[in-house]
Design a protein around this motif. Sequence first.
Motif, PDB file in Angstrom:
ATOM      1  N   UNK A 132      42.782 -80.457  89.427  1.00 57.57           N
ATOM      2  CA  UNK A 132      42.557 -79.503  90.526  1.00 57.57           C
ATOM      3  C   UNK A 132      43.579 -78.377  90.534  1.00 57.57           C
ATOM      4  N   UNK A 133      44.812 -78.674  90.154  1.00 59.88           N
ATOM      5  CA  UNK A 133      45.895 -77.693  90.176  1.00 59.88           C
ATOM      6  C   UNK A 133      46.256 -77.305  88.752  1.00 59.88           C
ATOM      7  N   UNK A 134      46.666 -76.043  88.598  1.00 58.79           N
ATOM      8  CA  UNK A 134      47.100 -75.553  87.288  1.00 58.79           C
ATOM      9  C   UNK A 134      48.383 -74.746  87.446  1.00 58.79           C
ATOM     10  N   UNK A 135      49.400 -75.105  86.697  1.00 58.69           N
ATOM     11  CA  UNK A 135      50.654 -74.362  86.707  1.00 58.69           C
ATOM     12  C   UNK A 135      50.655 -73.388  85.536  1.00 58.69           C
ATOM     13  N   UNK A 136      51.211 -72.211  85.773  1.00 60.51           N
ATOM     14  CA  UNK A 136      51.316 -71.240  84.689  1.00 60.51           C
ATOM     15  C   UNK A 136      52.575 -70.408  84.876  1.00 60.51           C
ATOM     16  N   UNK A 137      52.958 -69.754  83.803  1.00 60.83           N
ATOM     17  CA  UNK A 137      54.225 -69.024  83.795  1.00 60.83           C
ATOM     18  C   UNK A 137      54.020 -67.670  83.134  1.00 60.83           C
ATOM     19  N   UNK A 138      54.478 -66.625  83.784  1.00 58.42           N
ATOM     20  CA  UNK A 138      54.429 -65.279  83.225  1.00 58.42           C
ATOM     21  C   UNK A 138      55.867 -64.817  83.033  1.00 58.42           C
ATOM     22  N   UNK A 139      56.365 -64.957  81.818  1.00 57.64           N
ATOM     23  CA  UNK A 139      57.758 -64.602  81.567  1.00 57.64           C
ATOM     24  C   UNK A 139      58.009 -63.103  81.733  1.00 57.64           C
ATOM     25  N   UNK A 140      57.006 -62.295  81.471  1.00 61.30           N
ATOM     26  CA  UNK A 140      57.185 -60.849  81.630  1.00 61.30           C
ATOM     27  C   UNK A 140      57.441 -60.486  83.083  1.00 61.30           C
ATOM     28  N   UNK A 141      56.817 -61.235  83.990  1.00 56.14           N
ATOM     29  CA  UNK A 141      56.998 -60.981  85.419  1.00 56.14           C
ATOM     30  C   UNK A 141      58.036 -61.917  86.031  1.00 56.14           C
ATOM     31  N   UNK A 142      58.559 -62.837  85.205  1.00 50.48           N
ATOM     32  CA  UNK A 142      59.547 -63.812  85.698  1.00 50.48           C
ATOM     33  C   UNK A 142      59.002 -64.564  86.916  1.00 50.48           C
ATOM     34  N   UNK A 143      57.759 -64.983  86.807  1.00 47.77           N
ATOM     35  CA  UNK A 143      57.037 -65.567  87.935  1.00 47.77           C
ATOM     36  C   UNK A 143      56.274 -66.807  87.484  1.00 47.77           C
ATOM     37  N   UNK A 144      56.243 -67.796  88.379  1.00 49.61           N
ATOM     38  CA  UNK A 144      55.472 -69.016  88.148  1.00 49.61           C
ATOM     39  C   UNK A 144      54.332 -69.053  89.151  1.00 49.61           C
ATOM     40  N   UNK A 145      53.216 -69.593  88.735  1.00 45.86           N
ATOM     41  CA  UNK A 145      52.054 -69.679  89.590  1.00 45.86           C
ATOM     42  C   UNK A 145      51.583 -71.127  89.696  1.00 45.86           C
ATOM     43  N   UNK A 146      50.944 -71.418  90.813  1.00 43.42           N
ATOM     44  CA  UNK A 146      50.254 -72.692  90.980  1.00 43.42           C
ATOM     45  C   UNK A 146      48.870 -72.380  91.535  1.00 43.42           C
TER      46      UNK A 146
END
Length: 123
Positions: free
Chosen positions: A65-79
């Motif tokens: 149901x949940x997915x974690x991701x990482x955008x190093x260019x934006x220095x941001x993590x998402x859930x």
Amino acid sequence: QLVESGGGLVQPGGSLRLSCAASGFTLEYYTIGWFRQAPGKEREGVSSISNDSGDIAYADSVKGRFTISLDNAKNTIYLQMNSLKPEDTAVYYCAADEGAVVPSLFPNDYDTWGQGTAVTVSS
């Protein structure tokens, strides 16, 4: 510093995407985790990603149901949270562990925390 955003009120079955923006340091050499704490309960790990290995861990309660991701260019993590349930209601926190090479769902492994964002799943 970590700053979460994206929380709110959503109906059961709905979706939300949480963001966690890092400032003052780069997430490149960190393991990052999402945690949550419901009223009267202990803080629990939801998901974690190692920026070093790319390995990901999920709590059984959120797998699929949940997915974690990482955008190093934006220095941001998402859930990304889909198919939300009332039991997902909690304050959600992101956290970072410098130098870690594996994901971890244990709060004590982390030394930098955000202030949290509240998620309420209710009809």
